[in-house]
Write an enzyme that holds these catalytic residues in place. Structure first.
Site, PDB file in Angstrom:
ATOM      1  N   ASN A  12      34.220  38.560  38.257  1.00 17.30           N
ATOM      2  CA  ASN A  12      35.404  38.907  39.048  1.00 17.30           C
ATOM      3  C   ASN A  12      35.911  40.232  38.508  1.00 17.30           C
ATOM      4  O   ASN A  12      36.598  40.282  37.489  1.00 17.30           O
ATOM      5  CB  ASN A  12      36.466  37.805  38.908  1.00 17.30           C
ATOM      6  CG  ASN A  12      37.689  38.045  39.776  1.00 17.30           C
ATOM      7  OD1 ASN A  12      37.865  39.128  40.339  1.00 17.30           O
ATOM      8  ND2 ASN A  12      38.555  37.062  39.863  1.00 17.30           N
ATOM      9  N   ARG A  96      33.319  37.541  43.190  1.00 21.05           N
ATOM     10  CA  ARG A  96      34.483  37.456  44.062  1.00 21.05           C
ATOM     11  C   ARG A  96      34.642  38.813  44.747  1.00 21.05           C
ATOM     12  O   ARG A  96      34.718  39.851  44.093  1.00 21.05           O
ATOM     13  CB  ARG A  96      35.743  37.157  43.255  1.00 21.05           C
ATOM     14  CG  ARG A  96      37.005  37.125  44.123  1.00 21.05           C
ATOM     15  CD  ARG A  96      38.248  37.139  43.274  1.00 21.05           C
ATOM     16  NE  ARG A  96      39.464  37.166  44.103  1.00 21.05           N
ATOM     17  CZ  ARG A  96      40.582  37.775  43.764  1.00 21.05           C
ATOM     18  NH1 ARG A  96      40.667  38.410  42.620  1.00 21.05           N
ATOM     19  NH2 ARG A  96      41.624  37.755  44.569  1.00 21.05           N
ATOM     20  N   HIS A 184      43.167  34.979  48.993  1.00 21.00           N
ATOM     21  CA  HIS A 184      43.166  33.874  48.014  1.00 21.00           C
ATOM     22  C   HIS A 184      42.395  32.663  48.538  1.00 21.00           C
ATOM     23  O   HIS A 184      42.622  31.532  48.116  1.00 21.00           O
ATOM     24  CB  HIS A 184      44.601  33.461  47.639  1.00 21.00           C
ATOM     25  CG  HIS A 184      45.347  34.491  46.868  1.00 21.00           C
ATOM     26  ND1 HIS A 184      46.653  34.811  47.137  1.00 21.00           N
ATOM     27  CD2 HIS A 184      44.962  35.294  45.836  1.00 21.00           C
ATOM     28  CE1 HIS A 184      47.060  35.761  46.314  1.00 21.00           C
ATOM     29  NE2 HIS A 184      46.044  36.072  45.520  1.00 21.00           N
ATOM     30  N   ASN A 214      50.202  36.839  39.756  1.00 17.10           N
ATOM     31  CA  ASN A 214      50.541  38.251  39.907  1.00 17.10           C
ATOM     32  C   ASN A 214      50.339  38.679  41.359  1.00 17.10           C
ATOM     33  O   ASN A 214      51.100  39.472  41.904  1.00 17.10           O
ATOM     34  CB  ASN A 214      49.690  39.107  38.976  1.00 17.10           C
ATOM     35  CG  ASN A 214      50.138  40.551  38.959  1.00 17.10           C
ATOM     36  OD1 ASN A 214      51.310  40.848  38.751  1.00 17.10           O
ATOM     37  ND2 ASN A 214      49.199  41.461  39.189  1.00 17.10           N
ATOM     38  N   ARG A 244      53.424  44.202  44.040  1.00 22.28           N
ATOM     39  CA  ARG A 244      53.324  44.452  45.476  1.00 22.28           C
ATOM     40  C   ARG A 244      54.587  43.994  46.201  1.00 22.28           C
ATOM     41  O   ARG A 244      55.191  42.992  45.839  1.00 22.28           O
ATOM     42  CB  ARG A 244      52.096  43.743  46.053  1.00 22.28           C
ATOM     43  CG  ARG A 244      50.795  44.434  45.741  1.00 22.28           C
ATOM     44  CD  ARG A 244      49.604  43.611  46.175  1.00 22.28           C
ATOM     45  NE  ARG A 244      49.069  42.813  45.085  1.00 22.28           N
ATOM     46  CZ  ARG A 244      48.103  41.913  45.217  1.00 22.28           C
ATOM     47  NH1 ARG A 244      47.563  41.683  46.415  1.00 22.28           N
ATOM     48  NH2 ARG A 244      47.671  41.233  44.172  1.00 22.28           N
ATOM     49  N   ASP A 286      55.861  40.394  34.895  1.00 25.04           N
ATOM     50  CA  ASP A 286      55.571  39.093  34.301  1.00 25.04           C
ATOM     51  C   ASP A 286      56.799  38.196  34.394  1.00 25.04           C
ATOM     52  O   ASP A 286      57.868  38.527  33.854  1.00 25.04           O
ATOM     53  CB  ASP A 286      55.148  39.267  32.838  1.00 25.04           C
ATOM     54  CG  ASP A 286      54.518  38.023  32.254  1.00 25.04           C
ATOM     55  OD1 ASP A 286      55.068  36.917  32.456  1.00 25.04           O
ATOM     56  OD2 ASP A 286      53.500  38.140  31.566  1.00 25.04           O
ATOM     57  N   GLY A 331      48.809  31.119  38.129  1.00 25.63           N
ATOM     58  CA  GLY A 331      49.528  31.274  36.868  1.00 25.63           C
ATOM     59  C   GLY A 331      50.988  30.874  36.901  1.00 25.63           C
ATOM     60  O   GLY A 331      51.469  30.119  36.045  1.00 25.63           O
ATOM     61  N   GLU A 382      38.813  29.488  40.866  1.00 25.33           N
ATOM     62  CA  GLU A 382      38.080  30.347  41.790  1.00 25.33           C
ATOM     63  C   GLU A 382      36.648  30.581  41.321  1.00 25.33           C
ATOM     64  O   GLU A 382      35.712  30.606  42.136  1.00 25.33           O
ATOM     65  CB  GLU A 382      38.813  31.679  41.940  1.00 25.33           C
ATOM     66  CG  GLU A 382      40.159  31.552  42.635  1.00 25.33           C
ATOM     67  CD  GLU A 382      41.051  32.763  42.428  1.00 25.33           C
ATOM     68  OE1 GLU A 382      41.388  33.404  43.442  1.00 25.33           O
ATOM     69  OE2 GLU A 382      41.412  33.047  41.275  1.00 25.33           O
TER      70      GLU A 382
END
Length: 400
Positions: A12, A96, A184, A214, A244, A286, A331, A382
Site C-alpha cells: 500500500n 491497493r 475506502h 486520517n 482534506r 491527529d 483509526g 484492507e
C-alpha cells in the site's frame, strides 16, 4: 500454480510511505509479517513486526544511505523479507489502488494497458494514485514475472443505482466518467464479509459503516452491498478529514479562483493538504493531539467533525430506509471513544445510543443491551482483503 509454500505480498504505497504485509497461503491467506517505510524523501523510518505485533526491525538512517524514493524503500522491505521468507516464494503481489474509474470494478492482473488506464485516472486521486502506481512499478522491477494484482477502493461501490452516482449535470458528463465513485471500498468490503461471518441476519440488513481515519467516509450497505457513500468523484468529498476539507459548496471554489485570485494548484493544495482538522485547528490533523489540546480551535474542529459525521449517518439511514447497525472502524473509529460517543449523541431517533462503560472498554458492541440499533466497533483489514482477492484471482486463473 500457487501452493501452500507460497506467499502473497501486499503493498500500500502512499505519498511518503510504503506499507507492506506478507501472507502465507494456507487455504485462506494468513498474515505473518507487516510493517512500513515511512518518511520517504525526508526522514525514512523502517519498522517490521510479526503477526503478534512484536517488533522485529526498527531502522533509521542517521548515518546516510536512506532510501530516497519508493523504489529504494521497496528495496529495504524486500531485503528484510529475504531473511524471513524461509524458502517461500512470493507468488503474487497485491496493491491497493485508490481509483479504478467506471470500468475497473474488480481486481485485475496488471499489464501495460491497465497501467496506462490507471495513469489516466491519477488526476482524480492526486494524493494516492501516482504513489500506488509507483509501488506497482517498483515491485514489477524487483519481482520480474511475478503477477501484480491491482485492487481498487472504488470497486465495492460500482453497483450503486444511477440516482446515487450521478451529478445534476447534462448526461454527457456522466458518460465521460464524471460521477460519484466512492472510496475506502476495500475496508467496507472487509467489514461486510466479517459481519456476514459473525451475524448473517444483521449483515443482510441495513448497515451504516463509518470508516474514520486520517481519510474518512461513511457507507450505507444493504445485504452486504454498497448503496451509497459520502465520498464522490474524488476522495475529497464527504466529511472533513485529517487534512482534506470534505464536502464544500462549489461556489466557494469559484470564489477562491475568481474573487480571491487563487491559482488552481493553490486551491488544490488548500483542499487536500491544509483543510480538515489540521486547517480548522491550526494545530494538528491527529485527533489525539486535538483532544489533548486546550486551544478552543481544537475543540471547534472536533465539534464540526462529529457534527458532520452524525449528519451523514442520518442521511445514509434515509438512503437505506432505516438502519439496523452502525459500525465504527479505522483509526479514529476503532480507538477514539469520545468521538464515537459524540457522533451518536442526538441519533436516538434512529435507535442509536452508546453504553458509556462498553464504549470506554472498546467493546465489540457499544450500544446498550436491547438497543433498537446496534452500534459496533470492528477493526478493518484492507491488506487482508487484498490478499484474499489476489488468492482468488490466481486460483481462478490457474483453473482457466
Amino acid at each position: 500454480m500457487i501452493n501452500e509454500r507460497d506467499a502473497i505480498l501486499v503493498l500500500n504505497a502512499g505519498s511518503s510511505s510504503i506499507k507492506f504485509e506478507l501472507f502465507e497461503v494456507a487455504g485462506a491467506p494468513v498474515a505473518r509479517f507487516a510493517g512500513q517505510v515511512e518518511g520517504i524523501g525526508a526522514a525514512p523510518h523502517f519498522v517490521a513486526k510479526d503477526a503478534a505485533g512484536a517488533r522485529l526491525a526498527d531502522r533509521r538512517w542517521d548515518d546516510g544511505g536512506a532510501p530516497a524514493n519508493h523504489r529504494a524503500a521497496l528495496g529495504v522491505i524486500i531485503d528484510w523479507l529475504d531473511g524471513v521468507l524461509a524458502g517461500r516464494r512470493v507468488a503474487a503481489i497485491g496493491h491497493r489502488v485508490v481509483h479504478g474509474g467506471p470500468d475497473l470494478a474488480a481486481p485485475v492482473l496488471v499489464d501495460v494497458a491497465v497501467m496506462e488506464r490507471l495513469r489516466e485516472l491519477a488526476p482524480l486521486a492526486p494524493l494516492h494514485q501516482p504513489h500506488n502506481l509507483a509501488g506497482i512499478a517498483a515491485a514489477a522491477e524487483r519481482f520480474p514475472g511475478v503477477p501484480q494484482v491491482a485492487c481498487f477502493d472504488t470497486a465495492f461501490h460500482r453497483a450503486h443505482a444511477w440516482e446515487a452516482d450521478t451529478f445534476a449535470l447534462p448526461p454527457e458528463f456522466y458518460a465521460r466518467g464524471i460521477r460519484r465513485y466512492g472510496f475506502h471500498g476495500l475496508s467496507y468490503e472487509y467489514i461486510a464479509r466479517r459481519l456476514a461471518e459473525e451475524d448473517p441476519a444483521l449483515a443482510a440488513g441495513r448497515v451504516v459503516v463509518a470508516h474514520l481515519g486520517n481519510g474518512a467516509s461513511l457507507c450505507a450497505m444493504h445485504g452486504g452491498r454498497s448503496v451509497d457513500s459520502t465520498m464522490g468523484f474524488t476522495a475529497l468529498d464527504g466529511v472533513p478529514m485529517g487534512t482534506r476539507s470534505g464536502q464544500i459548496d462549489p461556489g466557494v471554489l469559484l470564489h477562491l479562483l475568481g474573487t480571491e485570485g487563487l491559482a488552481l494548484q493553490d486551491v488544490q493544495k488548500l483542499l487536500y493538504g491544509n483543510a480538515g482538522l489540521k486547517g480548522m485547528s491550526g494545530i494538528s490533523q491527529d485527533v489525539r493531539d486535538l483532544e489533548a489540546s486546550d486551544d478552543p480551535r481544537a475543540a471547534q474542529a472536533l465539534s464540526h467533525f462529529c457534527w458532520r459525521v452524525r449528519r451523514e449517518v442520518g442521511a445514509l439511514a434515509a438512503a437505506l430506509g432505516g438502519i439496523d447497525a452502525l459500525v465504527f472502524t479505522a483509526g479514529i473509529g476503532e480507538n477514539a471513544r469520545g468521538i464515537r460517543a459524540r457522533v451518536c449523541e442526538g441519533l436516538g431517533f434512529l435507535g442509536i445510543a452508546v453504553d458509556p462503560e462498553r464504549n470506554a472498554a472498546n467493546a465489540p458492541v457499544i450500544s446498550p443491551p436491547g438497543a433498537a440499533t446496534r452500534v459496533l466497533v470492528r477493526q478493518t483489514d484492507e491488506e487482508g482483503m487484498i490478499a484474499r482477492h489476489v488468492l482468488d484471482l490466481l486460483r481462478r486463473s490457474n483453473k482457466a
